[in-house]
Design an enzyme around this catalytic site. Structure first.
Site, PDB file in Angstrom:
ATOM      1  N   SER A 213       0.823  -1.285  -0.014  1.00  0.00           N
ATOM      2  CA  SER A 213       0.033  -0.024   0.023  1.00  0.00           C
ATOM      3  C   SER A 213       0.732   1.232  -0.075  1.00  0.00           C
ATOM      4  CB  SER A 213      -1.056   0.038   1.128  1.00  0.00           C
ATOM      5  OG  SER A 213      -1.530   1.054   1.217  1.00  0.00           O
TER       6      SER A 213
ATOM      7  N   CYS B 154      -0.029   3.440  10.582  1.00  0.00           N
ATOM      8  CA  CYS B 154       0.577   4.545   9.769  1.00  0.00           C
ATOM      9  C   CYS B 154       1.131   5.753  10.995  1.00  0.00           C
ATOM     10  CB  CYS B 154      -0.347   5.405   8.833  1.00  0.00           C
ATOM     11  SG  CYS B 154       0.495   6.686   7.997  1.00  0.00           S
TER      12      CYS B 154
HETATM   13  C1  LIG Z   1       5.465   6.458   0.294  1.00  0.00           C
HETATM   14  C2  LIG Z   1       5.050   5.631   0.879  1.00  0.00           C
HETATM   15  C3  LIG Z   1       3.480   5.375   1.251  1.00  0.00           C
HETATM   16  C4  LIG Z   1       2.968   4.452   1.950  1.00  0.00           C
HETATM   17  N1  LIG Z   1       1.658   4.601   2.366  1.00  0.00           N
HETATM   18  C5  LIG Z   1       0.980   3.575   3.086  1.00  0.00           C
HETATM   19  C6  LIG Z   1      -0.200   3.357   3.346  1.00  0.00           C
HETATM   20  O1  LIG Z   1      -1.138   4.490   2.825  1.00  0.00           O
HETATM   21  N2  LIG Z   1      -0.934   2.495   4.130  1.00  0.00           N
HETATM   22  C7  LIG Z   1      -0.005   1.308   4.655  1.00  0.00           C
HETATM   23  O2  LIG Z   1      -0.536   0.646   5.211  1.00  0.00           O
HETATM   24  N3  LIG Z   1       1.250   1.509   4.159  1.00  0.00           N
HETATM   25  C8  LIG Z   1       1.776   2.505   3.695  1.00  0.00           C
HETATM   26  N4  LIG Z   1       3.089   2.615   3.314  1.00  0.00           N
HETATM   27  C9  LIG Z   1       4.044   1.575   4.083  1.00  0.00           C
HETATM   28  C10 LIG Z   1       4.376   0.321   3.072  1.00  0.00           C
HETATM   29  O3  LIG Z   1       3.138  -0.262   2.566  1.00  0.00           O
HETATM   30  C11 LIG Z   1       5.205  -0.793   3.511  1.00  0.00           C
HETATM   31  O4  LIG Z   1       4.733  -1.296   4.763  1.00  0.00           O
HETATM   32  C12 LIG Z   1       6.673  -0.019   4.054  1.00  0.00           C
HETATM   33  O5  LIG Z   1       7.064   0.835   3.031  1.00  0.00           O
HETATM   34  C13 LIG Z   1       7.807  -1.188   4.158  1.00  0.00           C
HETATM   35  O6  LIG Z   1       7.872  -1.809   3.037  1.00  0.00           O
HETATM   36  P1  LIG Z   1       9.179  -1.379   1.921  1.00  0.00           P
HETATM   37  O7  LIG Z   1      10.341  -1.439   2.761  1.00  0.00           O
HETATM   38  O8  LIG Z   1       9.250  -2.489   0.876  1.00  0.00           O
HETATM   39  O9  LIG Z   1       8.843  -0.244   1.328  1.00  0.00           O
HETATM   40  C14 LIG Z   1       3.846   3.578   2.651  1.00  0.00           C
HETATM   41  C15 LIG Z   1       5.102   3.493   2.257  1.00  0.00           C
HETATM   42  C16 LIG Z   1       5.863   4.417   1.450  1.00  0.00           C
HETATM   43  C17 LIG Z   1       7.258   4.591   1.133  1.00  0.00           C
END
Ligand SMILES: Cc1cc2nc3c(=O)[nH]c(=O)nc-3n(C[C@H](O)[C@H](O)[C@H](O)COP(=O)(O)O)c2cc1C
Ligand SMILES: Cc1cc2nc3c(=O)[nH]c(=O)nc-3n(C[C@H](O)[C@H](O)[C@H](O)COP(=O)(O)OP(=O)(O)OC[C@H]3O[C@@H](n4cnc5c(N)ncnc54)[C@H](O)[C@@H]3O)c2cc1C
Ligand SMILES: Cc1cc2nc3c(=O)[nH]c(=O)nc-3n(C[C@H](O)[C@H](O)[C@H](O)COP(=O)(O)OP(=O)(O)OC[C@H]3O[C@@H](n4cnc5c(N)ncnc54)[C@H](O)[C@@H]3O)c2cc1C
Ligand SMILES: Cc1cc2nc3c(=O)[nH]c(=O)nc-3n(C[C@H](O)[C@H](O)[C@H](O)COP(=O)(O)O)c2cc1C
Ligand code: FES
Ligand code: FES
Lengths: 236, 303, 303, 236
Positions: free
Chosen positions: C21, C130
């Site tokens: 997400s 969040c």
């Molecule tokens: C720009 C951005 C926006 C995000 N928005 C959401 C969100 O709206 N809802 C949510 O549950 N997680 C959100 N996340 C978290 C990601 O879904 C994920 O859990 C987190 O980035 C860790 O994974 P990664 O290291 O692969 O990015 C967001 C992450 C990023 C970087």
């Protein structure tokens, strides 16, 4: 210390020889190693340890590409600079026995400097090196064995050691499978063995305590107490 | 000339840069790289009453912009420390801080009371946050009440400044810092490593001998910085910032967030003399910004 | 042929790789890069009942092997989502999962009950983690009792599988996962971002408009992996692993740690088609290891 | 997409021109930008946005070294490959007014492509570019101002715009100080201005919502709704 790259050439399959300008006053003993920072970034974060294969006119390192750090290293061009620390570690102790150097694959690297040193001191030694194929071989001396027989005898380096007896002392470096076969043979034949070990390292000089190996006297640091250990000390 | 020196109670640090426990050995090892007397302070490897052999190898593995360690507080123990190491500090002009660890409160207290007798030691840093040991360690560090009892007990037997080193593996680090403050701790250090792991996809097993390890290095600096910032708003005693510092810029960020002093950890492995470069960089920054005293930076980001 | 498909209740995922997400928009935007129908699932940007404008800029800053974001759940709101986005999924053959957010329990429940009516939606992911919003958000995610009430309430109004997305900013994430399980959650996703900050040493102020942001990217993978491993030993419902995955090797580490499915987040920004490469890499690994079903990897590192 | 580096030459103080092989079917409109991954590592993690200055025989980018990513970029050699995505963003809309292009420093880059396009379409335009010194200048057309007077008139680019009135439309890109001076002048003289904005970006195409700018209609994304905005929309 920032050190000038003199050359960095491919010498065998995935194996390179890096030659660095020898800094003023640089001194080393065969068996010691350097810690190299392969770029100026935080990835890879840590320095990588490499045996000094020779340090006569230049510091020579033989390395094999196995991961990110060595991959980056292989792109270095002469004229560029690279940051080294060291030399670190203990060294091969010269024993008053018949000497045999036994290396497998990239594990041959630290033995090159030892051979060089023994020759300088006019101490006789026999060299036995094993590779998978002729394409992996990067030395031009010693008896060679290859698994596929494409160079030297067909077989493993161990197959060339039938004549060793308790009058011999062996210096060995190579993959674990080779080392354990060698140690089994040593137990049978009664020769002694010093092995050069590897371990993940962070500091290279005994402060992080990250490079421990289990020995009969408890944990020891490969970087400081080693990398050279008598094989009877190690709990394999 | 800018003033780089910092006071903590009656202790004077010639500059705000110290080396972090476990990443600088006993300090002596670094003398071949540079004059360690130039440092603000040296925090030695975690010491316990009895020698400890630590965790089974492998103990370290690199991760993106970081590393995991599971050393498990291997150390030479109290006796050897006072006989072999301490005398070497007689003529080294820096603050020697001993990081102490015990598997139960009594052990911490006994060690602190014994170390209280040595004039070479400037302060104690109480490690309640090592994730690599089973007893004590992180368990202590996560419970404000235990922290309170532990620190109060140590304060009773030791006159030297007591610094409490906190774990980041908690919901609210400021709460733990408050407990340390209530127990009359003289300062808190944050952060210790964040618990992590790596799995070897060849063997399908955890890579480290101890399964879990502590994540350190530049990767974690935004987390350490945030915790210092949060904690600064909740306590009055000085904060010592640690976590991922490997440049003057990051060091200054920690000062601005509210750290009075900082520690360099993992970066020592990469560049043994990184601390000197950071001291130098802080000095240049102050000169450029026309700020005459490093203490004036502390907490500025909160304004 | 290896079997890559994974079942979660009655839902079938054609492979274990989903997009996380907030890092993949509404999916549609990526159709110009590749066929998003090849994915195991798509989790869309956090949705709230009413549109939200998010936090003031700057909202992102790069950190070592990671990034901080403080987007603050900017989104188009329920009405626009169902009118403009949902119809576009009529013919896309993948699981559409809606990540939902509310500033209080009632809002979560209302949104979940409304979304329950749309056949294009395969499941809901409840974002209680969040760090970038004041109400709800991380506060919810840190209290097991609130999680229990929230999830139970949502389960009453929504028949679709409910996935609870947990925050890593807690002392014991497995405890929170257990609360979700008790409330009959169908799965948990971990981890969301780790709270961090960066300070601009030029302005001496926090860099992000919202001061704090969430750390994501490869830097955090050892932490996410550890939390999946820990949680796997404490719950029976499936775990969805997320945090720093940008290579098949890391994806496989998560499966071995106990994740049944995984999500790719930040890596999408760097390589829009990274998910396909990861699916491909998992397949090759299974072939090399002569394992005929991806589900057989799950949790193997615990043996 | 992996793209071949044709050349990467220093063209002024800290400013380089990178020429990439134009992929088959590549099309762009002036004002659009690329996202470039400067190496294959996790540091720097994210792609970096760069305006396309021209895409006739090759894709040309002018960039200034300001941090790690651009530093790494400057070490690229011809024959190497680099990964690009894009083009992204909106483009300069051609207005039926007298046209002036106003750029400061590296902000001149996107205007080069616009000028090229206008010339192709046989649309007249005036160009005004400001630099600190002659050494920073990397264009060979238009009226130049330098702060130290070492090239063109002595002063800022704004000093060359006294003749602009409400018959003019301005396309501008440059440092914030320049843009705000320009907008003040626009308010006085009644000319209209489209500016090309910058912002930290993660994705470059509207999914991360990281590159927001505050406008009178709420937050907009620089990468998708921009980078070109009418200056009256922006809350500065
Ligand atoms: C720009 C951005 C926006 C995000 N928005 C959401 C969100 O709206 N809802 C949510 O549950 N997680 C959100 N996340 C978290 C990601 O879904 C994920 O859990 C987190 O980035 C860790 O994974 P990664 O290291 O692969 O990015 C967001 C992450 C990023 C970087
Ligand atoms: C004293 C000493 C001397 C040495 N001398 C030489 C020499 O002369 N020549 C030479 O070529 N090499 C030598 N080595 C080995 C050399 O240091 C390593 O090959 C090098 O550090 C690899 O770095 P890399 O970044 O390329 O690989 P890395 O990416 O660090 O990986 C190297 C190896 O580590 C393991 N590894 C890394 N990450 C993981 C993970 N997530 N899970 C499981 N396993 C992992 C793997 O087995 C991998 O092949 C020596 C080592 C020591 C300790
Ligand atoms: C649409 C668009 C088009 C562009 N076109 C061009 C172009 O044609 N040519 C060109 O040269 N540039 C252009 N830019 C700017 C260019 O993208 C940046 O200069 C580049 O991304 C810098 O990358 P870097 O890694 O070198 O610097 P970084 O290390 O990312 O730093 C860049 C700047 O970010 C800020 N910054 C980074 N970290 C911090 C921190 N911790 N605290 C405070 N501030 C920080 C600083 O101001 C720093 O100077 C464009 C930008 C956009 C958005
Ligand atoms: C190899 C290693 C050993 C450590 N040993 C200790 C220790 O004995 N006691 C302690 O309090 N912290 C110990 N730490 C934690 C560091 O002191 C520091 O808090 C942490 O590494 C974060 O800082 P850094 O990112 O700068 O390394 C150790 C860290 C590392 C990497
Ligand atoms: S590598 Fe640090 S102690 Fe050996
Ligand atoms: S850079 Fe991702 S939305 Fe603009």
């Amino acid at each position: 210390m920032q050190t000038l790259v003199l050359s960095n050439d491919k010498v065998a399959n995935d194996i390179y020889c890096l030659k660095l300008q020898k800094p003023y006053g640089f001194d080393y003993k065969p068996g010691q190693f350097l810690m190299i920072k392969v770029n100026n970034l935080n990835e890879p974060l840590l320095r990588r340890p490499f045996s000094i294969a020779k340090a006569v006119s230049s510091i020579d390192i033989y390395y094999k590409i196995v991961g990110l750090g060595t991959k980056i290293l292989s792109a270095l061009k002469n004229g560029e600079y690279i940051d080294i620390t060291g030399p670190f570690g203990n060294n091969f102790e010269i024993k008053y026995k018949r000497l045999a150097l036994v290396g497998g694959g990239i594990g041959v690297a630290p033995l090159i400097g030892l051979k060089n040193f023994l020759d300088e001191q006019k101490i006789e030694s026999e060299c036995f090196f094993g590779f998978n194929t002729a394409k992996d071989c990067f030395v031009d001396f010693g008896s060679i064995a290859t698994i596929d027989g494409s160079s030297g005898i067909k077989g493993t380096v161990i197959d060339m050691l039938a004549h060793l007896d308790n009058s011999y002392h062996v210096y060995a470096c190579g993959p674990n499978a080779m080392l354990s076969a060698l140690c089994k043979l040593a137990d049978e034949k009664g020769f002694s063995v010093d092995v050069s070990l590897e371990s993940n390292m962070a500091c290279g000089f005994g402060v992080c305590l990250g490079c421990s190996v289990n020995t009969i006297k408890g944990y020891k640091q490969v970087c400081k107490d080693g990398p050279i250990f008598n094989y009877t000390e190690i709990i394999w | 000339m800018v003033n780089l020196s910092v006071k903590l109670n009656n202790l004077i640090f010639k500059n705000p840069v110290m080396t972090a426990s476990g990443t600088f050995g006993y300090g002596i090892e670094y003398n071949r790289f540079f004059d360690i007397g130039l440092l603000g302070g040296i925090i030695v490897k975690g010491l316990s009453l009895n020698p400890r052999q630590g965790n089974p190898p492998p103990r370290i593995i690199e991760t993106p912009c970081g590393m995991l360690n599971s050393i498990g507080l291997q150390n030479i123990g109290y006796n050897k420390f006072v006989s072999d190491i301490l005398p070497q500090f007689d003529n080294i002009d820096t603050n020697l801080i001993v990081n102490i660890y015990g598997s139960e409160i009594g052990e911490f207290v006994e060690l602190a009371s014994k170390l209280n007798n040595y004039k070479q030691i400037s302060a104690l840093e109480v490690n309640v946050s090592c994730p690599n040991v089973k007893a004590g360690g992180a368990t202590f560090g996560k419970d404000p009440e235990v922290i309170f009892v532990l620190v109060s007990s140590i304060k009773k037997v030791c006159e030297k400044p007591i610094i409490v080193k906190l774990t980041p593996n908690v919901t609210d680090i400021a709460l733990i810092a408050q407990a340390a403050q209530s127990a009359k701790a003289d300062a808190v250090s944050l952060i210790n490593t964040i618990t992590g792991m790596v799995i070897d996809t060849k063997t399908k097993k955890p890579f480290l001998g101890n399964k879990f390890g502590g994540l350190s290095g530049p990767a974690i600096y935004p987390v350490g910085l945030r915790m210092v910032y949060e904690t600064y708003e909740k306590i009055n005693i000085p904060i010592i910032g640690v976590g991922g510092i490997n440049s003057p810029d990051i060091a200054i960020q920690y000062l601005l967030a509210g750290a009075s002093l900082i520690q360099i950890g993992t970066a020592n492995f990469v560049e043994p003399d990184i601390s000197l470069k950071i001291i130098d960089g802080i000095m240049r920054y102050l000169e450029n910004e026309e700020i005459d005293d490093v203490s004036k930076l502390v907490g500025l980001a909160h304004n």
